[in-house]
Design a protein around this motif. Sequence first.
Motif, PDB file in Angstrom:
ATOM      1  N   ALA A  17     -37.248  39.317   1.294  1.00 33.01           N
ATOM      2  CA  ALA A  17     -36.429  39.661   2.462  1.00 33.01           C
ATOM      3  C   ALA A  17     -36.133  38.443   3.337  1.00 33.01           C
ATOM      4  N   LEU A  18     -36.912  37.394   3.191  1.00 31.66           N
ATOM      5  CA  LEU A  18     -36.651  36.174   3.933  1.00 31.66           C
ATOM      6  C   LEU A  18     -35.312  35.558   3.545  1.00 31.66           C
ATOM      7  N   ASN A  19     -34.823  35.888   2.347  1.00 37.24           N
ATOM      8  CA  ASN A  19     -33.525  35.371   1.912  1.00 37.24           C
ATOM      9  C   ASN A  19     -32.410  35.818   2.852  1.00 37.24           C
ATOM     10  N   VAL A  20     -32.493  37.024   3.363  1.00 39.02           N
ATOM     11  CA  VAL A  20     -31.465  37.519   4.283  1.00 39.02           C
ATOM     12  C   VAL A  20     -31.504  36.721   5.580  1.00 39.02           C
ATOM     13  N   TYR A  21     -32.696  36.453   6.074  1.00 39.17           N
ATOM     14  CA  TYR A  21     -32.841  35.677   7.308  1.00 39.17           C
ATOM     15  C   TYR A  21     -32.287  34.265   7.121  1.00 39.17           C
ATOM     16  N   VAL A  22     -32.648  33.623   6.028  1.00 47.17           N
ATOM     17  CA  VAL A  22     -32.182  32.263   5.772  1.00 47.17           C
ATOM     18  C   VAL A  22     -30.665  32.253   5.577  1.00 47.17           C
ATOM     19  N   ALA A  23     -30.143  33.256   4.875  1.00 43.70           N
ATOM     20  CA  ALA A  23     -28.694  33.355   4.678  1.00 43.70           C
ATOM     21  C   ALA A  23     -27.979  33.516   6.015  1.00 43.70           C
ATOM     22  N   LEU A  24     -28.555  34.303   6.919  1.00 40.24           N
ATOM     23  CA  LEU A  24     -27.961  34.478   8.238  1.00 40.24           C
ATOM     24  C   LEU A  24     -27.981  33.165   9.019  1.00 40.24           C
ATOM     25  N   CYS A  25     -29.056  32.414   8.896  1.00 42.51           N
ATOM     26  CA  CYS A  25     -29.132  31.110   9.570  1.00 42.51           C
ATOM     27  C   CYS A  25     -28.047  30.169   9.043  1.00 42.51           C
ATOM     28  N   TYR A  26     -27.882  30.109   7.727  1.00 41.39           N
ATOM     29  CA  TYR A  26     -26.839  29.271   7.151  1.00 41.39           C
ATOM     30  C   TYR A  26     -25.455  29.751   7.584  1.00 41.39           C
ATOM     31  N   TYR A  27     -25.267  31.051   7.681  1.00 41.31           N
ATOM     32  CA  TYR A  27     -23.991  31.591   8.133  1.00 41.31           C
ATOM     33  C   TYR A  27     -23.691  31.133   9.559  1.00 41.31           C
ATOM     34  N   LYS A  28     -24.675  31.214  10.430  1.00 42.08           N
ATOM     35  CA  LYS A  28     -24.477  30.815  11.821  1.00 42.08           C
ATOM     36  C   LYS A  28     -24.200  29.327  11.948  1.00 42.08           C
ATOM     37  N   LEU A  29     -24.650  28.535  10.962  1.00 42.56           N
ATOM     38  CA  LEU A  29     -24.385  27.093  10.954  1.00 42.56           C
ATOM     39  C   LEU A  29     -23.086  26.747  10.223  1.00 42.56           C
TER      40      LEU A  29
END
Length: 86
Positions: A17-29
């Motif tokens: 589930a950490l993949n979703v969090y990391v993907a969201l961080c990359y999206y925001k960047l």
Amino acid sequence: MFSELNNLLNFSSDYLALNVYVALCYYKLDYYDISQEVLDVYLKKNPESATATNLQACNQYRLYNGKSAEVKKLIRKIYEYEFFSF
């Protein structure tokens, strides 16, 4: 920070589930392509996830066009109807 998270994601599949969090961080960047790659790992195991599908639609909107995002949004609505209706 992101390299440490990527190492953790590659090391253990227990924290999928950490993949979703990391993907969201990359999206925001504004790294939409990297966000999509990280998110695909999670979506292979959990294709019915409303949050991940919505983020995928956002990535597709930014990477390609709004039409593909609309298709993903429609698919998400179908999943919500099938999996979340009482």
